[in-house]
Design a protein around this motif. Structure first.
Motif, PDB file in Angstrom:
ATOM      1  N   LYS A   1       0.855  -1.180   0.000  1.00  0.00           N
ATOM      2  CA  LYS A   1       0.000   0.000   0.000  1.00  0.00           C
ATOM      3  C   LYS A   1       0.895   1.236   0.000  1.00  0.00           C
ATOM      4  CE  LYS A   1      -3.655  -0.068   2.649  1.00  0.00           C
ATOM      5  NZ  LYS A   1      -4.571  -0.002   3.831  1.00  0.00           N
ATOM      6  N   ILE A   2       0.505   2.230  -0.783  1.00  0.00           N
ATOM      7  CA  ILE A   2       1.286   3.465  -0.862  1.00  0.00           C
ATOM      8  C   ILE A   2       0.427   4.617  -0.350  1.00  0.00           C
ATOM      9  CG2 ILE A   2       2.576   5.051  -2.347  1.00  0.00           C
ATOM     10  CD1 ILE A   2       2.971   2.742  -4.304  1.00  0.00           C
ATOM     11  N   LYS A   3       0.979   5.405   0.577  1.00  0.00           N
ATOM     12  CA  LYS A   3       0.278   6.542   1.162  1.00  0.00           C
ATOM     13  C   LYS A   3       1.115   7.813   1.043  1.00  0.00           C
ATOM     14  CE  LYS A   3      -2.080   4.164   5.032  1.00  0.00           C
ATOM     15  NZ  LYS A   3      -2.142   4.120   6.514  1.00  0.00           N
ATOM     16  N   ARG A   4       0.421   8.947   1.006  1.00  0.00           N
ATOM     17  CA  ARG A   4       1.071  10.235   1.237  1.00  0.00           C
ATOM     18  C   ARG A   4       0.650  10.696   2.622  1.00  0.00           C
ATOM     19  NH1 ARG A   4      -0.758  12.957  -2.777  1.00  0.00           N
ATOM     20  NH2 ARG A   4      -2.493  13.986  -1.703  1.00  0.00           N
ATOM     21  N   VAL A   5       1.620  10.821   3.521  1.00  0.00           N
ATOM     22  CA  VAL A   5       1.363  11.192   4.904  1.00  0.00           C
ATOM     23  C   VAL A   5       1.733  12.660   5.092  1.00  0.00           C
ATOM     24  CG1 VAL A   5       1.920  10.735   7.316  1.00  0.00           C
ATOM     25  CG2 VAL A   5       1.825   8.837   5.675  1.00  0.00           C
ATOM     26  N   THR A   6       0.800  13.462   5.623  1.00  0.00           N
ATOM     27  CA  THR A   6       1.042  14.879   5.879  1.00  0.00           C
ATOM     28  C   THR A   6       0.926  15.136   7.375  1.00  0.00           C
ATOM     29  OG1 THR A   6       0.104  15.473   3.718  1.00  0.00           O
ATOM     30  CG2 THR A   6       0.322  17.240   5.343  1.00  0.00           C
TER      31      THR A   6
ATOM     32  N   GLU B   1       4.834   6.929   2.039  1.00  0.00           N
ATOM     33  CA  GLU B   1       4.988   5.720   2.841  1.00  0.00           C
ATOM     34  C   GLU B   1       4.600   4.508   2.008  1.00  0.00           C
ATOM     35  OE1 GLU B   1       3.602   5.368   7.120  1.00  0.00           O
ATOM     36  OE2 GLU B   1       2.084   4.128   6.122  1.00  0.00           O
ATOM     37  N   VAL B   2       5.513   3.554   1.878  1.00  0.00           N
ATOM     38  CA  VAL B   2       5.228   2.292   1.196  1.00  0.00           C
ATOM     39  C   VAL B   2       5.141   1.193   2.249  1.00  0.00           C
ATOM     40  CG1 VAL B   2       5.974   0.629  -0.541  1.00  0.00           C
ATOM     41  CG2 VAL B   2       6.456   3.073  -0.859  1.00  0.00           C
ATOM     42  N   GLN B   3       3.973   0.610   2.392  1.00  0.00           N
ATOM     43  CA  GLN B   3       3.768  -0.484   3.346  1.00  0.00           C
ATOM     44  C   GLN B   3       3.892  -1.816   2.618  1.00  0.00           C
ATOM     45  OE1 GLN B   3      -0.100   0.058   5.091  1.00  0.00           O
ATOM     46  NE2 GLN B   3       0.405   2.026   6.054  1.00  0.00           N
ATOM     47  N   LEU B   4       4.601  -2.762   3.238  1.00  0.00           N
ATOM     48  CA  LEU B   4       4.797  -4.091   2.661  1.00  0.00           C
ATOM     49  C   LEU B   4       4.426  -5.138   3.704  1.00  0.00           C
ATOM     50  CD1 LEU B   4       8.327  -3.357   1.162  1.00  0.00           C
ATOM     51  CD2 LEU B   4       6.228  -3.556  -0.150  1.00  0.00           C
ATOM     52  N   GLY B   5       3.639  -6.130   3.310  1.00  0.00           N
ATOM     53  CA  GLY B   5       3.266  -7.172   4.255  1.00  0.00           C
ATOM     54  C   GLY B   5       2.069  -7.961   3.772  1.00  0.00           C
ATOM     55  N   GLU B   6       1.712  -8.980   4.534  1.00  0.00           N
ATOM     56  CA  GLU B   6       0.573  -9.818   4.189  1.00  0.00           C
ATOM     57  C   GLU B   6      -0.735  -9.278   4.749  1.00  0.00           C
ATOM     58  OE1 GLU B   6       0.913 -12.308   2.066  1.00  0.00           O
ATOM     59  OE2 GLU B   6       3.023 -11.746   1.980  1.00  0.00           O
TER      60      GLU B   6
END
Length: 449
Positions: free
Chosen positions: A357-362, A427-432
């Motif tokens: 999942k890719i997010k832009r965190v502000t 933010e790039v989240q990696l996981g199951e």
């Protein structure tokens, strides 16, 4: 007089603009939200120190942030956070108890936070204040059509200001609505003017259990309270209710049809930015998109990053049924936008798959996320604006624009903005497993569990 703003509603009939965690009163369609406009109106009437906002845990930071945007932060005692939603009467009781604690003889006007109301109403509300000494005052609007989405009030005996309210009616079918309009009924605006003396006297008479919770200084025991509206729980029983007609612009903006009616139309009756060819009486909201409508009439077209609604503008009341279907399947599309607001700022989901999942965190200046860890995902942060202070297992470092950091699953971490401008991080989240409930908080500035 004081002003009470009720800011806990959800507004399901304006989905997909309105979501459970970002309901219609906070949507900034024209640069300001309905909540902000209501707050400004309340300040004109009562001054900032005289405003009380009743909201809930999931909306409290939207309330605080949008008030701060206007430069008028409130004291903690001016924002009441309901432990759970119990409809309007318990919320009003709690706020009126707050008013009474400051001045036992004071009156307060109660505003829904999601209605459109012209400033001309303020003088009419002020003029009705003497009436509140002996009556529970509600305000009615002269109907412009036999609307089936509003409640109705039948005015009775004439008073010095307004009338005795003889009867309250729930939302009718179209035939009944036409009859109400013919008989001179008024739309129920949901705006009330209440003195502490009259309100609590009538509450004791008709809702003794709720009245007992109004005594003392503790937070009311919400779990034990019945969920009841002020109309059903009090006004429909009391013999001391007056209705004052409001001669001002008003709409509850509860549906896209109401939103369409309130906006400026082009020569063919269309609202919104689009190319229209042989198209009439359409409403389009699709920011950032090029939209073309050809040969269609009476459509509502609402496009967001993750949802699209198309319906006939005479059937917008049924959007609520659509939301119910999504809720039956536990679909989060009714709860969150792609952009989710948090007390420290916001995040926007840019891409969402089963394994990343890719997010832009502000993060707002001076704010920080909770100290936390995740069991099932790792995170890669890249700073694209501002300066980040990153804490990993008790050690801190600064990251500047273009620099990055990797956080393995199980690592205790925190993100902070020590600068004077907003911090933006990809933010790039990696996981199951990538859902928001995979979070363990150790410390939190905002009292979250």
């Amino acid at each position: 007089m004081k002003s009470i703003i009720l800011a806990g509603g959800v507004g399901t009939r304006l989905w997909p603009l309105s979501r459970e965690y970002y309901p219609k009163q906070f949507i900034q369609l024209d640069g300001q939200s309905l909540f902000q406009k209501t707050f400004q109106r309340a300040v004109l009437l009562s001054g900032a120190d005289g405003v009380i906002v009743v909201t809930n845990a999931i909306h409290q930071y939207l309330v605080r942030n949008q008030i701060e945007e206007m430069g008028s932060p409130l004291r903690e005692s001016q924002i009441l956070i309901e432990p759970e939603g119990k409809n309007t009467l318990p919320a009003i009781m709690w706020a009126m108890r707050q008013v009474r604690s400051v001045n036992p003889l004071e009156a307060a006007v109660v505003f829904p936070s999601d209605h459109l109301l012209g400033d001309a109403a303020l003088d009419q509300i002020r003029a009705a204040e003497p009436l509140a000494k002996n009556y529970l005052v509600t305000f009615g609007v002269k109907p412009t059509s036999p609307h089936t989405g509003y409640g109705y009030i039948r005015p009775g005996r004439k008073l010095a200001v307004g009338n005795i309210a003889d009867e309250f009616r729930e939302k009718p079918d179209e035939k009944t609505a036409r009859e109400y309009v013919k008989l001179g009924y008024l739309w129920n605006s949901g705006i009330f003017l209440l003195s502490t003396s009259c309100f609590f006297k009538e509450l004791k008479k008709y809702q003794p259990a709720l009245y007992s919770e109004s005594i003392g200084d503790d937070i009311p025991d919400y779990a034990s309270l019945d969920a009841v509206s002020i109309d059903y729980g009090l006004l429909e029983h009391s013999k001391r209710v007056a209705v004052v007609p409001l001669d001002a612009e008003w709409s509850d903006l509860g549906t896209f049809k109401a939103l369409y009616d309130a906006e400026a139309h082009d020569g063919d009756g269309n609202v919104g930015t689009a190319e229209y060819i042989v198209a009439r009486n359409n409403f389009v909201h699709a920011p950032g998109k090029h939209v073309g409508l050809i040969g269609v009439n009476d459509l509502i077209v609402v496009d967001t990053a993750d949802a699209l609604l198309i319906c006939n503008n005479q059937q917008t009341e049924q959007v609520k049924q659509l939301v119910s279907r999504y809720n039956t399947g536990n679909n989060p599309v009714t709860k969150f936008h792609r952009q989710v607001h948090r007390p420290w700022g916001s995040y926007t989901v840019l891409e969402d798959t089963a394994v990343y999942k890719i997010k832009r965190v502000t993060v707002k200046p001076g704010e920080k996320l909770s100290l936390q860890l995740h069991h099932h995902r790792s995170e890669h942060w890249v700073v694209v604006r501002g300066t980040a202070e990153v804490e990993l297992d008790g050690e801190s470092r600064l990251l500047r624009k273009g620099e990055s950091n990797f956080i393995r699953s199980g690592t205790v971490h925190r993100l902070k903005n020590p600068g004077l401008i907003p911090l933006e991080v990809i933010e790039v989240q990696l996981g199951e497993y990538l859902e928001e409930d995979d979070i363990v908080r150790f410390e939190d500035e905002y009292g979250r569990i």
